[in-house]
Design a protein around this motif. Sequence first.
Motif, PDB file in Angstrom:
ATOM      1  N   LYS A 153       3.957   3.219  -9.670  1.00 50.02           N
ATOM      2  CA  LYS A 153       3.946   1.800  -8.809  1.00 50.02           C
ATOM      3  C   LYS A 153       2.938   1.687  -8.441  1.00 50.02           C
ATOM      4  N   GLN A 154       1.611   0.442  -8.629  1.00 53.29           N
ATOM      5  CA  GLN A 154       0.305   0.275  -7.180  1.00 53.29           C
ATOM      6  C   GLN A 154       0.617  -0.528  -6.959  1.00 53.29           C
ATOM      7  N   ASP A 211       0.315  -1.208   0.109  1.00 48.31           N
ATOM      8  CA  ASP A 211       0.197  -0.206   0.245  1.00 48.31           C
ATOM      9  C   ASP A 211       0.984   0.827   0.300  1.00 48.31           C
TER      10      ASP A 211
END
Length: 202
Positions: free
Chosen positions: A173-174, A111
Motif C-alpha cells: 500500500k502507498q 507516508d
Amino acid sequence: MFTGIVEELGTVAGLHRRGDSALLHIEGATVSSDAKPGDSISVNGCCLTVVDVTPGADFTADVMAETLARTSIGRLAEGERVNLERSVRADARLGGHIVQGHIDGEGELADRQHSDHWDLVRFKIPASLSKYVAEKGSIAVDGVSLTVVEAGDDDFSVALIPTTLKHTTLGIKQPGAAVNLEVDVIAKYVERLTAVREGAFA
C-alpha cells in the motif's frame, strides 16, 4: 476473535451489491481449507461470516450496511489483495493481541520511509480514535496486529518488519491508501469503566 497475525494474502474475486448489503467473494486457499458456512474470517480486519465455501479454494461472505459504511470493504475491486485470518482457536497461542474484527474507523497511509530491511509507516487517524492509541500499545491496521512507535493527536507510526512487508497488504500500500483501524478494545473498556466510576452514566 482474531490475533492480528495474517495467515494469507487473498484475492478479491468479486463484490456483488444487493441494495444496502453485498456478497464478497474471496480466493484464499489456506483460510478456506477447513472453513464452513457460519465460520468467521477476517478480511482486511473485518470479521465476516462465511455463507458459502469451496474448501481449499475460495469463500463468499455477507457484508452488511454497517460494514459498508464504516470500512473500506465496499470499495474493494476485483483482483485486489486482502489480508485474511481465520478466527483463533481456544487452544491456540495469542500471537498478536486481542482483535475483535470490529472496525472502529478508517485511516489513511500518510507516508512511508524505507530502510534496508524495514519500513517506518505513518497513518492518519480520526481524532475520535487517537485517544485510544498509545506509544508501544497495540493497534490493528487492515487486520494486522502492530505496535505503535509514536502516537500523535491525529496520526501514529509503526515499524514494519520484513515478514509483515512480504505477507500483508501493508507491504504494497502507498500513501493515500485507506486502511481499516481497530483500536485496542481494552482501552475502550477502561474509558467506559472510568466514566461509570465518575458518574457519567449514573
